[in-house]
Design a protein around this motif. Sequence first.
Motif, PDB file in Angstrom:
ATOM      1  N   ALA A 107       0.829  -1.216   0.000  1.00 50.69           N
ATOM      2  CA  ALA A 107       0.000   0.000   0.000  1.00 50.69           C
ATOM      3  C   ALA A 107       0.860   1.263   0.000  1.00 50.69           C
ATOM      4  O   ALA A 107       0.531   2.253  -0.650  1.00 50.69           O
ATOM      5  N   LEU A 108       1.983   1.213   0.706  1.00 51.85           N
ATOM      6  CA  LEU A 108       2.875   2.376   0.731  1.00 51.85           C
ATOM      7  C   LEU A 108       3.472   2.604  -0.663  1.00 51.85           C
ATOM      8  O   LEU A 108       3.542   3.733  -1.146  1.00 51.85           O
ATOM      9  N   GLN A 109       3.881   1.498  -1.288  1.00 49.62           N
ATOM     10  CA  GLN A 109       4.488   1.634  -2.608  1.00 49.62           C
ATOM     11  C   GLN A 109       3.480   2.161  -3.628  1.00 49.62           C
ATOM     12  O   GLN A 109       3.832   2.901  -4.537  1.00 49.62           O
ATOM     13  N   LEU A 110       2.211   1.788  -3.457  1.00 52.52           N
ATOM     14  CA  LEU A 110       1.180   2.231  -4.399  1.00 52.52           C
ATOM     15  C   LEU A 110       0.620   3.609  -4.060  1.00 52.52           C
ATOM     16  O   LEU A 110      -0.096   4.194  -4.847  1.00 52.52           O
ATOM     17  N   GLY A 111       0.906   4.094  -2.865  1.00 52.17           N
ATOM     18  CA  GLY A 111       0.404   5.413  -2.480  1.00 52.17           C
ATOM     19  C   GLY A 111      -0.947   5.386  -1.783  1.00 52.17           C
ATOM     20  O   GLY A 111      -1.578   6.422  -1.602  1.00 52.17           O
ATOM     21  N   ALA A 112      -1.416   4.203  -1.385  1.00 51.91           N
ATOM     22  CA  ALA A 112      -2.706   4.128  -0.683  1.00 51.91           C
ATOM     23  C   ALA A 112      -2.561   4.509   0.788  1.00 51.91           C
ATOM     24  O   ALA A 112      -3.536   4.864   1.440  1.00 51.91           O
ATOM     25  N   VAL A 113      -1.353   4.399   1.336  1.00 51.52           N
ATOM     26  CA  VAL A 113      -1.031   4.979   2.651  1.00 51.52           C
ATOM     27  C   VAL A 113       0.273   5.749   2.479  1.00 51.52           C
ATOM     28  O   VAL A 113       1.038   5.493   1.540  1.00 51.52           O
TER      29      VAL A 113
ATOM     30  N   MET B 294       2.478   6.556   5.333  1.00 45.44           N
ATOM     31  CA  MET B 294       3.486   6.357   6.386  1.00 45.44           C
ATOM     32  C   MET B 294       3.257   5.023   7.076  1.00 45.44           C
ATOM     33  O   MET B 294       2.118   4.627   7.346  1.00 45.44           O
ATOM     34  N   LEU B 295       4.368   4.327   7.347  1.00 41.89           N
ATOM     35  CA  LEU B 295       4.317   3.037   8.057  1.00 41.89           C
ATOM     36  C   LEU B 295       5.424   3.013   9.103  1.00 41.89           C
ATOM     37  O   LEU B 295       6.414   3.732   8.977  1.00 41.89           O
ATOM     38  N   GLY B 296       5.286   2.104  10.054  1.00 39.96           N
ATOM     39  CA  GLY B 296       6.392   1.880  11.016  1.00 39.96           C
ATOM     40  C   GLY B 296       6.616   0.390  11.227  1.00 39.96           C
ATOM     41  O   GLY B 296       6.535  -0.093  12.346  1.00 39.96           O
ATOM     42  N   PRO B 297       6.920  -0.349  10.165  1.00 39.74           N
ATOM     43  CA  PRO B 297       7.058  -1.811  10.323  1.00 39.74           C
ATOM     44  C   PRO B 297       8.302  -2.181  11.114  1.00 39.74           C
ATOM     45  O   PRO B 297       9.263  -1.406  11.176  1.00 39.74           O
ATOM     46  N   SER B 298       8.272  -3.367  11.691  1.00 43.32           N
ATOM     47  CA  SER B 298       9.498  -3.856  12.301  1.00 43.32           C
ATOM     48  C   SER B 298      10.469  -4.101  11.144  1.00 43.32           C
ATOM     49  O   SER B 298      10.054  -4.502  10.043  1.00 43.32           O
ATOM     50  N   THR B 299      11.740  -3.870  11.394  1.00 36.51           N
ATOM     51  CA  THR B 299      12.717  -3.976  10.305  1.00 36.51           C
ATOM     52  C   THR B 299      12.924  -5.429   9.882  1.00 36.51           C
ATOM     53  O   THR B 299      13.558  -5.688   8.868  1.00 36.51           O
TER      54      THR B 299
ATOM     55  N   SER C 132      14.030 -14.159  27.755  1.00 35.34           N
ATOM     56  CA  SER C 132      15.355 -14.471  27.172  1.00 35.34           C
ATOM     57  C   SER C 132      16.044 -13.225  26.614  1.00 35.34           C
ATOM     58  O   SER C 132      17.258 -13.158  26.574  1.00 35.34           O
ATOM     59  N   TYR C 133      15.248 -12.289  26.143  1.00 30.33           N
ATOM     60  CA  TYR C 133      15.782 -11.051  25.549  1.00 30.33           C
ATOM     61  C   TYR C 133      16.903 -11.365  24.560  1.00 30.33           C
ATOM     62  O   TYR C 133      17.956 -10.723  24.555  1.00 30.33           O
ATOM     63  N   HIS C 134      16.637 -12.352  23.719  1.00 31.38           N
ATOM     64  CA  HIS C 134      17.667 -12.880  22.822  1.00 31.38           C
ATOM     65  C   HIS C 134      17.880 -12.046  21.556  1.00 31.38           C
ATOM     66  O   HIS C 134      18.879 -12.209  20.872  1.00 31.38           O
ATOM     67  N   ALA C 135      16.913 -11.190  21.227  1.00 26.52           N
ATOM     68  CA  ALA C 135      17.072 -10.340  20.033  1.00 26.52           C
ATOM     69  C   ALA C 135      16.243  -9.084  20.220  1.00 26.52           C
ATOM     70  O   ALA C 135      15.306  -9.060  21.026  1.00 26.52           O
ATOM     71  N   HIS C 136      16.597  -8.069  19.462  1.00 27.15           N
ATOM     72  CA  HIS C 136      15.961  -6.762  19.636  1.00 27.15           C
ATOM     73  C   HIS C 136      14.838  -6.560  18.621  1.00 27.15           C
ATOM     74  O   HIS C 136      14.922  -7.049  17.502  1.00 27.15           O
ATOM     75  N   LEU C 137      13.797  -5.833  19.018  1.00 30.01           N
ATOM     76  CA  LEU C 137      12.710  -5.489  18.075  1.00 30.01           C
ATOM     77  C   LEU C 137      12.725  -3.986  17.830  1.00 30.01           C
ATOM     78  O   LEU C 137      12.579  -3.202  18.759  1.00 30.01           O
ATOM     79  N   GLN C 138      12.911  -3.635  16.574  1.00 31.01           N
ATOM     80  CA  GLN C 138      12.968  -2.215  16.226  1.00 31.01           C
ATOM     81  C   GLN C 138      12.130  -1.951  14.979  1.00 31.01           C
ATOM     82  O   GLN C 138      11.881  -2.842  14.182  1.00 31.01           O
ATOM     83  N   TYR C 139      11.745  -0.692  14.869  1.00 28.10           N
ATOM     84  CA  TYR C 139      10.923  -0.257  13.744  1.00 28.10           C
ATOM     85  C   TYR C 139      11.655   0.823  12.966  1.00 28.10           C
ATOM     86  O   TYR C 139      12.450   1.566  13.529  1.00 28.10           O
ATOM     87  N   ALA C 140      11.311   0.919  11.670  1.00 25.01           N
ATOM     88  CA  ALA C 140      11.741   2.086  10.908  1.00 25.01           C
ATOM     89  C   ALA C 140      10.479   2.762  10.389  1.00 25.01           C
ATOM     90  O   ALA C 140       9.624   2.103   9.780  1.00 25.01           O
ATOM     91  N   VAL C 141      10.357   4.034  10.672  1.00 20.81           N
ATOM     92  CA  VAL C 141       9.227   4.795  10.132  1.00 20.81           C
ATOM     93  C   VAL C 141       9.603   5.184   8.706  1.00 20.81           C
ATOM     94  O   VAL C 141      10.657   5.792   8.475  1.00 20.81           O
ATOM     95  N   ILE C 142       8.762   4.783   7.768  1.00 22.50           N
ATOM     96  CA  ILE C 142       9.095   5.005   6.359  1.00 22.50           C
ATOM     97  C   ILE C 142       7.952   5.683   5.604  1.00 22.50           C
ATOM     98  O   ILE C 142       6.780   5.546   5.967  1.00 22.50           O
ATOM     99  N   VAL C 143       8.359   6.410   4.555  1.00 22.77           N
ATOM    100  CA  VAL C 143       7.387   7.076   3.689  1.00 22.77           C
ATOM    101  C   VAL C 143       7.812   6.846   2.239  1.00 22.77           C
ATOM    102  O   VAL C 143       8.953   6.441   1.978  1.00 22.77           O
ATOM    103  N   ASN C 144       6.924   7.124   1.336  1.00 15.81           N
ATOM    104  CA  ASN C 144       7.240   7.083  -0.079  1.00 15.81           C
ATOM    105  C   ASN C 144       8.075   8.341  -0.397  1.00 15.81           C
ATOM    106  O   ASN C 144       7.624   9.449  -0.147  1.00 15.81           O
ATOM    107  N   SER C 145       9.308   8.145  -0.933  1.00 16.62           N
ATOM    108  CA  SER C 145      10.226   9.297  -1.117  1.00 16.62           C
ATOM    109  C   SER C 145       9.604  10.403  -1.969  1.00 16.62           C
ATOM    110  O   SER C 145       9.701  11.585  -1.641  1.00 16.62           O
TER     111      SER C 145
END
Length: 335
Positions: free
Chosen positions: A83-89, A91-96, A234-247
């Motif tokens: 949807a972001l690539q098509l322009g239907a939204v 801004m997103l903040g998916p986990s990387t 366990s905290y064995h790995a980190h969860l992070q997001y990147a907020v992204i937009v269509n350039s």
Amino acid sequence: MKLSRREFGVGVSAAALATAYGRPGWAQAPIVIKYSHVVATDTPKGKGSLRFKELAEKYTAGKAKIEVYPNSSLYKDKEEIEALQLGAVQMLGPSTAKFAPLGAKEFEAMDLPFAFADDAAFQKTVKGELGKFLFDKLEPKGIKGLAFWDNGFHMVSANKPLLKPADFQGLKIRISGSKVADQYFRKLGSIPQILAFSEVYQALQTGVVDGCENTASNYLTQKFHEVQKHITMSYHAHLQYAVIVNSKYWTGLPADIRGPLDKAMAEATDYTNQIAVQENDDALKAIKDSGRSELHPLTAEQRKAWQVAMQPTWQWAEGRVGKEVIGIMQKAASS
Ligand code: LMR
């Protein structure tokens, strides 16, 4: 779900908006930015996106209207990227961990087991060379990275205690998309399975998968702890997001809108990264108080055994994400 042309049409281009914005009679029509995400409102990302909305609308004096759609209410994981690539939204903040479909596997380096000592180490690392390196990978794909948001470290769960690597043998574990996570669970002898975030609760409840990994805030707000008898801290790995937009969309916004939006994003990012640890601590306490799931901390010896079992993932990942990004990350995380 594929997006139809009609839905695509909903995402009016920035250029069109910019023109409309300058036209008499349209002067009052705000630019609408749809921000879609998959988690609950009561999480670091949920709160961060609402803070962005509040600040963005304030700093643009209402010229921009931010519509936040939480909890996969608009799109699920894969569809929102389309949807972001098509322009239907906008801004997103998916986990990387979900960035491979964007052609940016390098982001998965941050999913490597025991890569960051704590949240401060993660935040420092993405503020430096690593963040720039990764965002540069998105530009040729027409995507612009605005910020990295923290959500702490993964716990892992099943209906039996997971205390030593052998406990994972043969278990089906839900992962969100990263091949690095796929690999470290395979090293433990389990069978990872990718599922959309919105499908995890039901998959756990019905036994489609035996277990999953996530942060305390996601466990609590999605009620995973109600369908998993044992959770290992366990905290064995980190969860992070990147907020992204269509350039193209972002750079096409009028300067008097983009500037305030950038400022709002910088402040919302500081806010999100400040609350991440506390939000997860509070969620952990609520899980404990609920009595629905037994929480297991790892002893130093158990943790060591997990590290040893997962360690080969690092070498494997060189072929997946490249040595360069791992080098940049390690240098920053250890300095
Ligand atoms: C998941 O799919 O497990 C998470 O990454 C969801 C999220 O955005 O925290």
